[in-house]
Every structure is written in C-alpha cells, then in structure tokens.
Design a protein around this motif. Structure first.
Motif, mmCIF file in Angstrom:
data_model
loop_
_atom_site.group_PDB
_atom_site.id
_atom_site.type_symbol
_atom_site.label_atom_id
_atom_site.label_comp_id
_atom_site.label_asym_id
_atom_site.label_seq_id
_atom_site.Cartn_x
_atom_site.Cartn_y
_atom_site.Cartn_z
ATOM 1 N N ILE A 47 0.985 -1.252 -0.170
ATOM 2 C CA ILE A 47 0.109 -0.111 -0.083
ATOM 3 C C ILE A 47 1.092 1.200 -0.068
ATOM 4 N N ASP A 48 0.677 2.226 -0.581
ATOM 5 C CA ASP A 48 1.256 3.492 -0.924
ATOM 6 C C ASP A 48 0.948 4.350 0.575
ATOM 7 N N GLN A 49 1.938 4.407 1.237
ATOM 8 C CA GLN A 49 1.709 4.995 2.554
ATOM 9 C C GLN A 49 1.326 6.429 2.604
ATOM 10 N N GLN A 50 1.338 7.226 1.211
ATOM 11 C CA GLN A 50 0.874 8.596 1.237
ATOM 12 C C GLN A 50 -0.759 8.777 1.114
ATOM 13 N N ILE A 51 -1.214 7.478 0.814
ATOM 14 C CA ILE A 51 -2.843 7.604 0.668
ATOM 15 C C ILE A 51 -3.372 7.268 2.099
ATOM 16 N N ILE A 52 -2.799 6.804 2.807
ATOM 17 C CA ILE A 52 -3.462 6.303 4.331
ATOM 18 C C ILE A 52 -3.851 7.386 4.848
ATOM 19 N N ILE A 63 -11.924 7.435 3.878
ATOM 20 C CA ILE A 63 -10.822 7.207 4.849
ATOM 21 C C ILE A 63 -10.002 5.602 4.286
ATOM 22 N N PHE A 64 -8.720 5.908 3.920
ATOM 23 C CA PHE A 64 -8.229 4.681 3.433
ATOM 24 C C PHE A 64 -7.314 4.323 4.946
ATOM 25 N N ASP A 65 -7.300 3.184 5.313
ATOM 26 C CA ASP A 65 -6.767 2.701 6.548
ATOM 27 C C ASP A 65 -5.687 1.993 6.470
ATOM 28 N N GLU A 66 -4.807 1.539 7.274
ATOM 29 C CA GLU A 66 -3.237 0.841 7.029
ATOM 30 C C GLU A 66 -3.739 -0.686 7.099
ATOM 31 N N ASN A 67 -4.945 -0.980 7.141
ATOM 32 C CA ASN A 67 -5.426 -2.399 7.300
ATOM 33 C C ASN A 67 -6.170 -2.569 5.926
#
Length: 245
Positions: A47-52, A63-67
């Motif tokens: 997952i692109d961390q920038q979108i979280i 809301i895009f979460d880390e899960n």
C-alpha cells in the motif's frame, strides 16, 4: 455501481428517500434487494503510505486505513439532513418537531408521522458511543436503524439485515451543533500500484461483469489527493484534502 463516488454525490436519491418516507410504519424492513456475493478478493499488494488517512472535500470523503479498508464519510447537514441547535431535526428542508424526537442521553430516535395517514417512519435510530449526556445531542453514535440504514444498504446492494449481520461494516454518526457526519466503516478493500487505486468488495456491482474492482488513477501532492475514474474519460477529477482529526 459505476463508481463509489457516484453514491456520495447522489443527493437527489437521498433527499427522495427522506422526503418520501411516509409509505409505511418503518420502510427499512421492506428492503429486500439482494445481489449474489462475488468471490472475495484479497488485498495483497504493498500500500502506498501516502494515501493512508482521511480525505475530505467539505461534504464527503474517504478514509483509507493501514488495514486495507476504505470507509466512506458523508456530511448529511450539507443536504439539510441534520439536528438543529434548538433540538429539532431537519429532514430535507422539513422540520421535525421535538415531540417526534426521543432522547434519554444515550438512545436517540427520530420519527416522522405522515400528516395524511398518520403512518410512522423511523428516520434515525442510534446509540451514543461516548459518555451519556441528557443535556445535549452532541456526541458520537452507533447508527443501527432508520432510513439512513436503508439508504446505505441499498447503496451496498444488500438487505438491511445483511448490513447488520456483516461484522466488518458499521455506521458511526457524529453530531456537533448542526453538523451531522455519518461514516460507513469498512465499506470495501483497496490496493494501490504505480498510481492506480483499486477498490473492491464482494457486495459491489460493476458496470463490466468481468471487472473485479472500481479503478482510479490517483496522485498525492502534499495534503491533496486527486482521483480520476479510469472507466470514464469525461468524469471530472475528484479532489480531496487531508483531514486531521
């Protein structure tokens, strides 16, 4: 559905649901639409961390979460569906008086009585998640009944009971003055890869029967997220700002 954001912008549908809520004692129970579940796709790519995080345009967002889950956020007050500062409820421009609002500091129920037939519809049925407060509606709630649930279940293409039975999908509502924000938690999964964003769920209906996701091109520039729906070149870009709680 053609794309997720089309639901967020379907103000006319939502207002129609609320404005036409006098056909039965509780029209929620009459929702029998159902689609066959698709094989569950598993999100596996990095997952692109920038979108979280939470992204917001003033009236709706994601809301895009880390899960790898996507939640949808809607500001109902922007559509004149909200509680008022004097303790009433605004239903698509129509005032629901205090006599039709039940509140004990924890449970909050809004009813609509058809003046012609006296049929009763439940608009909102929810329970506080934070500290009980009989002196104010302000707070965070679990939304578990009423026409708002009907709207979201129809959006998902499943029945009211299936929304309740899916442990991953929940509805939260926050009241702050005349702001009424509803969050549909864990609506779908997502993946990112080389500037492409794919969102998918076993409940989704796709325009292309062979599709397995709703696809966007996206960019993150600082605190701005721009999304472009890939299946329709004429669709306008969707622009959101990062929202810090």
């Amino acid at each position: 559905m053609k794309k997720i954001i089309s639901v967020l912008l379907a103000t006319s549908l939502l207002v129609t649901v609320f404005a036409g809520c006098s056909e039965g004692n509780n029209s929620v129970s009459g929702n029998t639409s159902q689609v066959q579940e698709k094989p569950k796709r598993i999100s596996t790519s990095p997952i692109d961390q920038q979108i979280i995080g939470k992204w917001w345009n003033g009236s709706n967002g994601y809301i895009f979460d880390e899960n790898r889950k996507v939640s949808i956020v809607m500001d109902f007050s922007s559509m004149e569906i909200n509680f008022t500062n004097d303790g009433k409820f605004l239903k698509a421009g129509e005032i629901i008086e205090k006599d039709n609002i039940q509140y004990d500091g924890k449970n909050l129920i809004v009813q609509y009585i058809n003046p012609e037939t006296n049929d009763i519809s439940i608009l909102v049925n929810m329970e506080r998640k934070d500290t009980e407060n009989p002196d104010s509606f302000n707070g965070v709630y679990n939304l578990y009944g009423g026409l708002l649930i009907q709207f979201f279940s129809e959006m998902l293409g499943i029945t009211f009971d299936e929304v309740l039975d899916d442990e991953d999908i929940t509805l939260d509502a926050e009241i702050r003055g005349e702001n009424f924000i509803v969050t549909l938690n864990n609506y779908c999964d997502y993946e990112t890869k080389n500037g492409s964003l794919e969102m998918f769920s076993q409940y989704m209906e796709y325009l292309d029967e062979n599709a397995t996701s709703v696809n966007y091109n996206y960019t993150v520039d600082g605190d701005t997220l721009t999304m472009k729906y890939m299946a329709d070149s004429s669709a306008p870009a969707e622009v959101y700002q990062r929202f810090e709680e």
